[in-house]
Scaffold this motif. Structure first.
Motif, short mmCIF file in Angstrom:
data_model
loop_
_atom_site.label_atom_id
_atom_site.label_comp_id
_atom_site.label_asym_id
_atom_site.label_seq_id
_atom_site.Cartn_x
_atom_site.Cartn_y
_atom_site.Cartn_z
N GLU A 397 3.72 -52.95 121.40
CA GLU A 397 4.45 -52.08 122.21
C GLU A 397 6.07 -51.86 121.63
N ALA A 398 6.55 -52.97 121.56
CA ALA A 398 8.05 -53.14 121.40
C ALA A 398 8.16 -52.67 119.84
N GLU A 399 7.24 -52.95 118.89
CA GLU A 399 7.26 -52.37 117.48
C GLU A 399 7.16 -50.95 117.68
N ALA A 400 6.33 -50.43 118.20
CA ALA A 400 5.91 -48.98 118.43
C ALA A 400 7.14 -48.35 118.71
N ARG A 401 7.75 -48.97 119.93
CA ARG A 401 8.97 -48.00 120.30
C ARG A 401 10.19 -48.20 119.41
N ALA A 402 10.53 -49.22 118.55
CA ALA A 402 11.59 -49.48 117.50
C ALA A 402 11.08 -48.64 116.50
N ALA A 403 10.02 -48.49 116.12
CA ALA A 403 9.56 -47.61 114.98
C ALA A 403 9.83 -46.08 115.25
N ALA A 404 9.60 -45.53 116.51
CA ALA A 404 9.81 -44.39 117.08
C ALA A 404 11.39 -43.97 117.06
N GLY A 405 12.33 -44.98 117.11
CA GLY A 405 13.62 -44.92 117.09
C GLY A 405 14.00 -44.59 118.69
N THR A 406 13.20 -45.14 119.57
CA THR A 406 13.46 -45.46 120.99
C THR A 406 13.40 -46.67 121.36
N PRO A 407 13.93 -47.86 120.82
CA PRO A 407 13.50 -49.13 121.22
C PRO A 407 13.94 -49.66 122.54
N ALA A 408 12.93 -50.60 122.91
CA ALA A 408 12.82 -51.00 124.33
C ALA A 408 13.85 -52.25 124.48
N PHE A 409 14.22 -52.77 125.62
CA PHE A 409 15.05 -54.00 125.80
C PHE A 409 13.62 -54.95 126.15
N VAL A 410 13.93 -56.09 125.33
CA VAL A 410 12.59 -56.92 125.25
C VAL A 410 13.18 -58.45 125.84
N TYR A 411 12.46 -59.04 126.56
CA TYR A 411 12.81 -60.37 127.29
C TYR A 411 11.73 -61.12 127.22
N GLN A 412 11.97 -62.48 127.15
CA GLN A 412 11.01 -63.79 127.46
C GLN A 412 11.15 -64.79 128.47
N LEU A 413 10.53 -64.83 129.43
CA LEU A 413 10.92 -65.66 130.34
C LEU A 413 10.59 -67.20 129.86
N ASN A 414 11.58 -68.02 129.68
CA ASN A 414 11.37 -69.23 129.51
C ASN A 414 11.79 -70.34 130.76
N TRP A 415 12.34 -69.71 131.64
CA TRP A 415 12.45 -70.65 132.83
C TRP A 415 11.22 -70.93 133.32
N THR A 416 11.31 -72.35 133.84
CA THR A 416 10.03 -73.16 134.16
C THR A 416 10.17 -73.77 135.47
N SER A 417 9.38 -73.26 136.46
CA SER A 417 9.31 -74.01 137.80
C SER A 417 9.06 -75.19 137.67
N PRO A 418 9.72 -76.08 138.69
CA PRO A 418 9.35 -77.47 138.72
C PRO A 418 8.17 -77.97 139.33
N ASP A 493 16.47 -67.56 131.12
CA ASP A 493 16.80 -68.88 131.44
C ASP A 493 18.00 -68.96 132.24
N VAL A 494 18.43 -70.30 132.50
CA VAL A 494 19.65 -70.50 133.26
C VAL A 494 20.23 -71.43 132.42
N PRO A 495 21.28 -70.91 131.33
CA PRO A 495 21.67 -69.67 131.41
C PRO A 495 21.01 -68.82 130.40
N PRO A 496 20.83 -67.48 130.41
CA PRO A 496 20.20 -66.61 129.56
C PRO A 496 20.90 -66.60 128.16
N ARG A 497 20.09 -66.41 127.22
CA ARG A 497 20.73 -66.06 125.67
C ARG A 497 19.76 -65.24 125.03
N MET A 498 20.44 -64.72 124.05
CA MET A 498 19.67 -63.70 122.91
C MET A 498 19.08 -64.55 121.87
N GLU A 499 18.03 -64.27 121.39
CA GLU A 499 17.61 -64.67 120.26
C GLU A 499 17.03 -63.70 119.50
N ASP A 500 16.89 -63.85 118.05
CA ASP A 500 16.27 -62.99 117.13
C ASP A 500 14.84 -63.51 116.72
#
Length: 520
Positions: A397-418, A493-500
């Motif tokens: 879905e992210a690739e389809a939005r990007a290919a259409a020229g209307t890219p989405a904001f994408v996130y991945q949750l890495n924060w882990t509950s104890p 995550d705490v803190p959040p960060r951007m990755e490519d």
């Protein structure tokens, strides 16, 4: 399972009153297009629970929803309405289930952003009544209006009988989606009486809720009803084709001892019997019980949601697409054996039911061992099943939005509950209490000293998105949309960060294998 029918409130007969609101002690009243409703105060927030947006579906089983009969006397909106009939432990079930809930900081003309949460549970279970979806904190802390809702699920919302019965049930395969359209029409027509802005409506949802939203993005009758969309571990790349949907319906009718020529009789059978019959194995997938979900019926749904591209009708709608790093630990992490796998055990665990794609496990295992030689068999198992399943749909879905020229904001949750020493990772559902700011609610897995800081980060992003169409806020590094060159992803995550291109090696591994939406 005993399914209860809600007694229809008295006074639902005469045309609705116009106007704005009345305040009577702690039970303020709002006027809607169907009739006045009476809520209650919870601190600084006014709450309306169980507002009827549609008529009883029991009298229109397998048919499109209809608006309720109007009323004149204020109807109490003090308790959640019934959930759609389903298996499992969801309380208060009834076919009379078209109800929604509203949390608002004020019954005034402030025109606040509106955040409509669509619940998960696939297309088969759940309701908008979970403590995790309570909108009190989100509305009160951020000056937004929050809405949750119930709609028809499983066979009641998605059993495709059109090819067996004919025009009488032509819309049965997407009745549950049409319920959502009716609810969003109610929001458009009424939310201003609750202090909301009908021109700034955001839909967001997790798992099945996200999949329903991805489908709404391609439904013509939903066009213009919402203006931002966020999906959390819930994608719908393709819908069920009409022939496979008919095959499932025929198998279900056979379990009911109904030949195809008597299919219409299912509209009058007891609820419990219909649900029991749906517990048979799925004839298309070969695993699990019968799948009921959106159908490419060329009526309600005229194209696949994200295949072969992103739908043009929703190209102008800003979108967030999210997932969690360890999705399948929610489904497979409850089995202790999956934490002590050997390399000899692993191929037998990587079945079609766990991977959801047709791929030889030996090649996948060899690729992971080359990419991550320090990983254990259990780490490979959880990573591969996650990458091949819901994460794969999110990437498409992210690739389809990007290919259409209307890219989405994408996130991945890495924060882990104890919880359990963190062994479940950032699993499917973990972003629900973080996005809705309900970390203290019953059922929340968001625990520990970082839970509320993480909720502040993610919920503020969703609020900013609802307000402006952009999720950036002061607690985040600059969040840029996903393009096909860098594949920018916010690591929550705490803190959040951007990755490519996080997990790019896994993305490339599975990109060579055809993907078919599970269930379709």
């Amino acid at each position: 399972m005993q399914v209860k029918r809600r007694t229809v409130m008295a006074g639902l007969l005469l045309p609705a009153l116009g106007g704005f609101t009345q305040h009577r002690a702690d039970h303020p009243t709002a006027a809607t297009s169907n009739g006045p409703v009476r809520g209650y105060r919870d601190g600084t927030v006014t709450v309306f629970k169980g507002i009827r947006y549609g008529a009883d579906t029991g009298t229109r089983r397998f048919q499109p929803p209809s608006p309720p009969r109007p009323w004149t006397d204020p109807a109490d909106a003090l308790a959640y309405g019934p959930a759609s009939p389903q298996t499992g432990s969801e309380p208060n079930q009834s076919e009379d289930c078209l109800f929604l809930n509203v949390w608002t900081p004020g019954l005034d003309d402030q025109r606040r952003p509106v955040m409509v949460y669509i619940h998960g549970g696939g297309y088969s279970t759940g309701s908008g009544s979970s403590p995790l979806y309570d909108g009190t904190r989100l509305a009160g802390r951020n000056d937004v209006v929050v809405v949750t809702l119930n709609h028809r699920l499983n066979l009641f919302g998605y059993a495709y009988l059109a090819r067996l019965v004919g025009p009488a049930f032509a819309d049965s395969g997407n009745a549950g989606q049409l319920d959502l359209v009716l609810a969003l029409q109610w929001v458009r027509d009424n939310i201003s009486a609750f202090g909301g802005d009908p021109s700034r409506v955001m839909v967001f949802g997790q798992s099945g809720g996200g999949a329903k939203i991805a489908t709404l993005l391609a439904i013509p009758s939903a066009a213009g009803l919402f203006h931002r969309a966020a999906t959390m571990s819930g994608q719908q790349v393709t819908a069920s084709g009409p022939l496979n949907a008919t095959r499932r319906a025929a198998a279900w009718l056979d379990a009911l001892d109904l030949p195809p020529e008597r299919a219409a009789e299912a509209a009058a059978l007891p609820v419990d019997r219909l649900l029991r019959a749906a517990e048979i194995g799925d004839p298309v997938l070969g695993y699990g019980s019968l799948y009921f979900g959106p159908v490419l019926d060329d009526r309600t749904l005229t194209r696949h949601p994200f295949w072969p591209d992103a739908p043009a009708q929703s190209a102008a709608i800003p979108m967030i697409i999210g997932n969690t790093k360890d999705e399948t630990r929610a489904f497979l992490g409850g089995d202790p054996a999956n934490y002590s796998l050997t390399w000899d055990d692993l191929p037998g665990r990587m079945t079609l039911a766990n991977m959801r794609i047709d791929v030889a496990p030996e090649g996948v295992i060899a690729a992971y061992r080359a990419m991550h030689p320090d990983w254990t068999p259990s780490q490979v198992f959880f990573a591969a099943t996650t990458a091949a399943r819901s994460w794969r749909g999110a990437i498409i879905e992210a690739e389809a939005r990007a290919a259409a020229g209307t890219p989405a904001f994408v996130y991945q949750l890495n924060w882990t509950s104890p919880i359990d020493g963190g062994r479940r990772g950032a699993m499917h559902t973990d972003d629900i209490p973080l996005a809705l700011d309900t970390v203290a609610a019953l059922g929340s897995r968001a625990q520990g000293p970082q839970a509320q800081p993480m909720a502040d980060i993610l919920s503020r992003a969703f609020v900013a998105f609802a307000r402006t169409g952009n999720p950036n806020h002061s607690g985040l590094p600059a969040w840029t949309p996903y393009d096909l060159k860098r594949r920018q992803t916010m690591i929550m995550d705490v803190p959040p960060r951007m990755e490519d291109d996080p997990r790019g090696d896994e993305r490339r591994l599975f990109a060579r294998i055809p993907y078919v939406q599970p269930g379709t």
